[in-house]
Design an enzyme around this catalytic site. Structure first.
Site, PDB file in Angstrom:
ATOM      1  N   ARG A  70       7.226  47.820 -15.436  1.00  7.03           N
ATOM      2  CA  ARG A  70       8.073  47.382 -14.509  1.00  7.03           C
ATOM      3  C   ARG A  70       8.142  48.671 -13.197  1.00  7.03           C
ATOM      4  O   ARG A  70       7.882  48.465 -12.001  1.00  7.03           O
ATOM      5  CB  ARG A  70       9.488  46.929 -14.713  1.00  7.03           C
ATOM      6  CG  ARG A  70       9.472  45.903 -15.497  1.00  7.03           C
ATOM      7  CD  ARG A  70      10.865  45.307 -16.013  1.00  7.03           C
ATOM      8  NE  ARG A  70      11.822  45.332 -14.793  1.00  7.03           N
ATOM      9  CZ  ARG A  70      13.111  45.299 -15.160  1.00  7.03           C
ATOM     10  NH1 ARG A  70      13.627  45.621 -16.478  1.00  7.03           N
ATOM     11  NH2 ARG A  70      14.107  45.343 -14.303  1.00  7.03           N
ATOM     12  N   ASP A  99      14.944  49.123  -8.447  1.00  2.00           N
ATOM     13  CA  ASP A  99      13.959  49.424  -7.531  1.00  2.00           C
ATOM     14  C   ASP A  99      14.314  50.393  -6.765  1.00  2.00           C
ATOM     15  O   ASP A  99      15.600  50.588  -6.450  1.00  2.00           O
ATOM     16  CB  ASP A  99      13.045  48.440  -7.237  1.00  2.00           C
ATOM     17  CG  ASP A  99      13.703  47.418  -6.172  1.00  2.00           C
ATOM     18  OD1 ASP A  99      14.507  47.998  -5.383  1.00  2.00           O
ATOM     19  OD2 ASP A  99      13.732  46.195  -6.428  1.00  2.00           O
ATOM     20  N   HIS A 114      23.365  49.371 -11.048  1.00  2.00           N
ATOM     21  CA  HIS A 114      22.623  49.334 -12.496  1.00  2.00           C
ATOM     22  C   HIS A 114      21.658  50.124 -12.793  1.00  2.00           C
ATOM     23  O   HIS A 114      20.740  49.775 -13.573  1.00  2.00           O
ATOM     24  CB  HIS A 114      22.219  47.732 -12.555  1.00  2.00           C
ATOM     25  CG  HIS A 114      23.304  46.653 -12.683  1.00  2.00           C
ATOM     26  ND1 HIS A 114      23.060  45.479 -12.423  1.00  2.00           N
ATOM     27  CD2 HIS A 114      24.697  46.889 -12.948  1.00  2.00           C
ATOM     28  CE1 HIS A 114      24.082  44.661 -12.507  1.00  2.00           C
ATOM     29  NE2 HIS A 114      25.026  45.725 -12.944  1.00  2.00           N
TER      30      HIS A 114
HETATM   31  C1  BJW Z   1      16.302  35.019  -3.767  1.00  2.00           C
HETATM   32  C2  BJW Z   1      15.092  34.911  -3.622  1.00  2.00           C
HETATM   33  C3  BJW Z   1      14.513  35.409  -2.495  1.00  2.00           C
HETATM   34  C4  BJW Z   1      14.982  34.146  -5.751  1.00  2.00           C
HETATM   35  N1  BJW Z   1      15.567  35.462  -1.520  1.00  2.00           N
HETATM   36  N2  BJW Z   1      17.026  35.290  -2.876  1.00  2.00           N
HETATM   37  C5  BJW Z   1      33.234  39.016 -17.558  1.00  2.00           C
HETATM   38  C6  BJW Z   1      32.578  37.750 -17.890  1.00  2.00           C
HETATM   39  C7  BJW Z   1      31.692  37.380 -18.823  1.00  2.00           C
HETATM   40  C8  BJW Z   1      30.991  38.432 -19.370  1.00  2.00           C
HETATM   41  C9  BJW Z   1      31.203  39.762 -18.649  1.00  2.00           C
HETATM   42  C10 BJW Z   1      32.207  39.913 -18.057  1.00  2.00           C
HETATM   43  N3  BJW Z   1      32.520  41.463 -17.907  1.00  2.00           N
HETATM   44  C11 BJW Z   1      31.460  41.956 -18.608  1.00  2.00           C
HETATM   45  C12 BJW Z   1      30.556  41.036 -19.034  1.00  2.00           C
HETATM   46  C13 BJW Z   1      29.344  41.359 -20.046  1.00  2.00           C
HETATM   47  C14 BJW Z   1      28.282  41.409 -19.241  1.00  2.00           C
HETATM   48  C15 BJW Z   1      28.044  40.126 -18.174  1.00  2.00           C
HETATM   49  O1  BJW Z   1      28.018  40.280 -17.001  1.00  2.00           O
HETATM   50  N4  BJW Z   1      27.185  39.173 -18.993  1.00  2.00           N
HETATM   51  C16 BJW Z   1      27.083  37.984 -18.355  1.00  2.00           C
HETATM   52  C17 BJW Z   1      25.610  37.591 -18.465  1.00  2.00           C
HETATM   53  C18 BJW Z   1      28.129  36.773 -18.833  1.00  2.00           C
HETATM   54  N5  BJW Z   1      28.138  42.712 -18.426  1.00  2.00           N
HETATM   55  C19 BJW Z   1      27.940  43.825 -18.790  1.00  2.00           C
HETATM   56  O2  BJW Z   1      27.890  43.978 -20.047  1.00  2.00           O
HETATM   57  C20 BJW Z   1      28.073  44.921 -17.929  1.00  2.00           C
HETATM   58  N6  BJW Z   1      28.884  46.133 -18.224  1.00  2.00           N
HETATM   59  C21 BJW Z   1      30.235  46.059 -18.580  1.00  2.00           C
HETATM   60  O3  BJW Z   1      30.608  45.066 -18.247  1.00  2.00           O
HETATM   61  O4  BJW Z   1      30.740  47.188 -19.141  1.00  2.00           O
HETATM   62  C22 BJW Z   1      32.274  46.928 -19.408  1.00  2.00           C
HETATM   63  C23 BJW Z   1      32.275  47.042 -21.023  1.00  2.00           C
HETATM   64  C24 BJW Z   1      31.125  47.701 -21.740  1.00  2.00           C
HETATM   65  C25 BJW Z   1      31.465  48.072 -22.961  1.00  2.00           C
HETATM   66  C26 BJW Z   1      32.835  47.488 -23.556  1.00  2.00           C
HETATM   67  C27 BJW Z   1      33.722  47.268 -22.796  1.00  2.00           C
HETATM   68  C28 BJW Z   1      33.418  47.158 -21.541  1.00  2.00           C
HETATM   69  C29 BJW Z   1      26.630  45.755 -17.699  1.00  2.00           C
HETATM   70  C30 BJW Z   1      25.960  44.963 -16.982  1.00  2.00           C
HETATM   71  C31 BJW Z   1      24.510  45.488 -16.629  1.00  2.00           C
HETATM   72  C32 BJW Z   1      23.490  44.409 -16.081  1.00  2.00           C
HETATM   73  N7  BJW Z   1      22.260  45.088 -16.326  1.00  2.00           N
HETATM   74  C33 BJW Z   1      20.969  44.362 -15.823  1.00  2.00           C
HETATM   75  C34 BJW Z   1      19.609  44.924 -16.302  1.00  2.00           C
HETATM   76  C35 BJW Z   1      19.551  46.428 -15.430  1.00  2.00           C
HETATM   77  C36 BJW Z   1      17.992  46.883 -16.056  1.00  2.00           C
HETATM   78  C37 BJW Z   1      16.865  45.888 -15.707  1.00  2.00           C
HETATM   79  O5  BJW Z   1      16.903  45.568 -14.433  1.00  2.00           O
HETATM   80  O6  BJW Z   1      16.293  45.742 -16.601  1.00  2.00           O
HETATM   81  O7  BJW Z   1      20.950  44.290 -14.414  1.00  2.00           O
HETATM   82  S1  BJW Z   1      21.021  42.561 -16.394  1.00  2.00           S
HETATM   83  C38 BJW Z   1      20.478  42.072 -14.928  1.00  2.00           C
HETATM   84  O8  BJW Z   1      21.353  41.092 -14.056  1.00  2.00           O
HETATM   85  C39 BJW Z   1      20.127  43.301 -13.796  1.00  2.00           C
HETATM   86  C40 BJW Z   1      20.465  42.756 -12.541  1.00  2.00           C
HETATM   87  O9  BJW Z   1      20.880  43.868 -11.642  1.00  2.00           O
HETATM   88  C41 BJW Z   1      21.593  41.830 -13.109  1.00  2.00           C
HETATM   89  C42 BJW Z   1      21.982  40.855 -11.793  1.00  2.00           C
HETATM   90  O10 BJW Z   1      21.008  40.029 -11.643  1.00  2.00           O
HETATM   91  P1  BJW Z   1      20.633  39.489 -10.172  1.00  2.00           P
HETATM   92  O11 BJW Z   1      20.149  40.480  -9.387  1.00  2.00           O
HETATM   93  O12 BJW Z   1      21.621  38.790  -9.808  1.00  2.00           O
HETATM   94  O13 BJW Z   1      19.208  38.476 -10.689  1.00  2.00           O
HETATM   95  P2  BJW Z   1      18.964  37.086 -11.048  1.00  2.00           P
HETATM   96  O14 BJW Z   1      17.683  37.276 -11.382  1.00  2.00           O
HETATM   97  O15 BJW Z   1      20.106  36.790 -11.968  1.00  2.00           O
HETATM   98  O16 BJW Z   1      19.270  36.203  -9.596  1.00  2.00           O
HETATM   99  C43 BJW Z   1      18.066  36.162  -8.759  1.00  2.00           C
HETATM  100  C44 BJW Z   1      18.764  35.516  -7.476  1.00  2.00           C
HETATM  101  O17 BJW Z   1      17.828  35.704  -6.570  1.00  2.00           O
HETATM  102  C45 BJW Z   1      18.879  33.900  -7.738  1.00  2.00           C
HETATM  103  O18 BJW Z   1      20.151  33.540  -7.372  1.00  2.00           O
HETATM  104  C46 BJW Z   1      17.749  33.229  -6.980  1.00  2.00           C
HETATM  105  O19 BJW Z   1      17.994  32.172  -6.332  1.00  2.00           O
HETATM  106  C47 BJW Z   1      17.275  34.470  -5.893  1.00  2.00           C
HETATM  107  N8  BJW Z   1      16.160  34.611  -5.214  1.00  2.00           N
HETATM  108  N9  BJW Z   1      14.429  34.534  -4.585  1.00  2.00           N
HETATM  109  C48 BJW Z   1      16.813  35.524  -1.692  1.00  2.00           C
HETATM  110  N10 BJW Z   1      13.049  35.245  -1.782  1.00  2.00           N
END
Ligand code: BJW
Ligand code: ZN
Length: 240
Positions: A70, A99, A114
């Site tokens: 990536r 990125d 992140h």
């Molecule tokens: C367009 C387009 C175009 C397409 N123009 N738009 C509360 C409730 C439920 C769960 C949790 C909660 N709190 C915490 C959690 C757990 C978890 C979580 O959220 N899970 C959910 C999946 C349910 N969160 C965590 O674990 C976080 N840590 C945490 O809470 O720590 C506290 C804690 C820890 C330990 C003990 C106790 C407490 C950490 C989250 C880390 C996320 N990391 C990632 C990976 C990063 C590295 C990598 O890239 O590999 O970050 S996951 C991934 O998702 C990445 C992204 O930054 C992140 C968000 O994704 P994003 O950017 O929204 O992308 P997509 O693909 O989902 O969506 C793309 C969008 O673009 C779509 O809507 C399309 O329509 C749109 N699109 N083309 C404009 N041209």
């Protein structure tokens, strides 16, 4: 489009403007979104499963190989018209993206919630790792290099599921959102917390939230204006 004009007007009058971005921001640069199907060799895997400490502990070479692939992909692409529009706005930029396309478009002081593909560190002592120049590798597993201090395997400098976000970045982002009068949320599914709170904080504190996304998201109800379109097409219309 009426709502586009309205959004441009709000942005032109904003005094504390925040732009919050997700993977869709970089889609038109050729960087797959997080939830897009992985391609090639990686199609067998689920991104949500690979982006975990457990996956790295189980198979460091598989996970390190995915991130190196990536990183090399990002190095080959360029910021798109959306990144350039964001850089032209007087805005605080908060991104979930790993990125560096906002920086390469000229946005200063980008907050990365992140982490980054470009800040690998030791998985044991946390020492930053200075990568040596090397020819790009292919797809597939790659053995992570060893830490210069303790020889433990190096890991990507990103935040995986279950890990804490960098405290300063998260606190700064919440503060900026709470103090914003206009926040533009771009290209995020709004599924991952606590990042997904950022636009919600702005809305709760009385700010106007504008969303740019081709699809609806769970953030829709918090947004005064939902602009359904691609970042690179919509954002240039919002620059005064
Ligand atoms: C367009 C387009 C175009 C397409 N123009 N738009 C509360 C409730 C439920 C769960 C949790 C909660 N709190 C915490 C959690 C757990 C978890 C979580 O959220 N899970 C959910 C999946 C349910 N969160 C965590 O674990 C976080 N840590 C945490 O809470 O720590 C506290 C804690 C820890 C330990 C003990 C106790 C407490 C950490 C989250 C880390 C996320 N990391 C990632 C990976 C990063 C590295 C990598 O890239 O590999 O970050 S996951 C991934 O998702 C990445 C992204 O930054 C992140 C968000 O994704 P994003 O950017 O929204 O992308 P997509 O693909 O989902 O969506 C793309 C969008 O673009 C779509 O809507 C399309 O329509 C749109 N699109 N083309 C404009 N041209
Ligand atoms: Zn070390």
């Amino acid at each position: 489009m009426e709502s586009m004009r309205e959004a441009a007007d709000l942005i032109a009058r904003a005094e504390r403007l925040v732009v919050f971005t997700g993977a869709g921001m970089s889609a038109e640069s050729g960087v797959p979104t997080f939830r897009d199907a992985l391609t090639g060799l990686w199609a067998r895997f689920d991104a949500q499963t690979l982006a975990t400490p457990e996956a790295y502990d189980r198979d460091p070479a598989l996970v390190w190989g995915w991130y190196e692939w990536r990183r090399e992909l990002v190095e080959r692409v360029s910021p798109n018209a959306g990144h350039e529009a964001v850089a032209a706005l007087p805005a605080t930029v908060i991104t979930q993206n790993v990125d560096d396309l906002h920086e390469r478009a000229g946005s200063p002081n980008v907050t990365h919630l992140h982490g980054s593909l470009f800040t690998p560190r030791c998985s044991s002592c946390g020492e930053p790792h200075r990568p040596r120049e090397q020819a790009p590798g292919g797809e597939g597993p790659r053995t992570p290099p060893g830490c210069e201090h303790c020889q433990s395997p190096v890991r990507p400098g990103v935040v995986w599921f279950g890990e804490q976000l960098p405290v300063d970045a998260l606190e700064g982002a919440v503060e900026a959102a709470a103090g914003s009068d206009v926040l533009i949320t771009v290209g995020t599914s709004g599924l991952v917390y606590p990042a997904a709170e950022i636009p919600q904080v702005a809305a709760r504190m009385g700010g106007t939230v504008i969303q740019v996304n081709p699809d609806s998201t769970p953030l829709d109800p918090f947004c005064a204006i939902n602009l359904r379109g691609a970042a690179a097409e919509v954002l240039p219309h919002l620059v005064p």
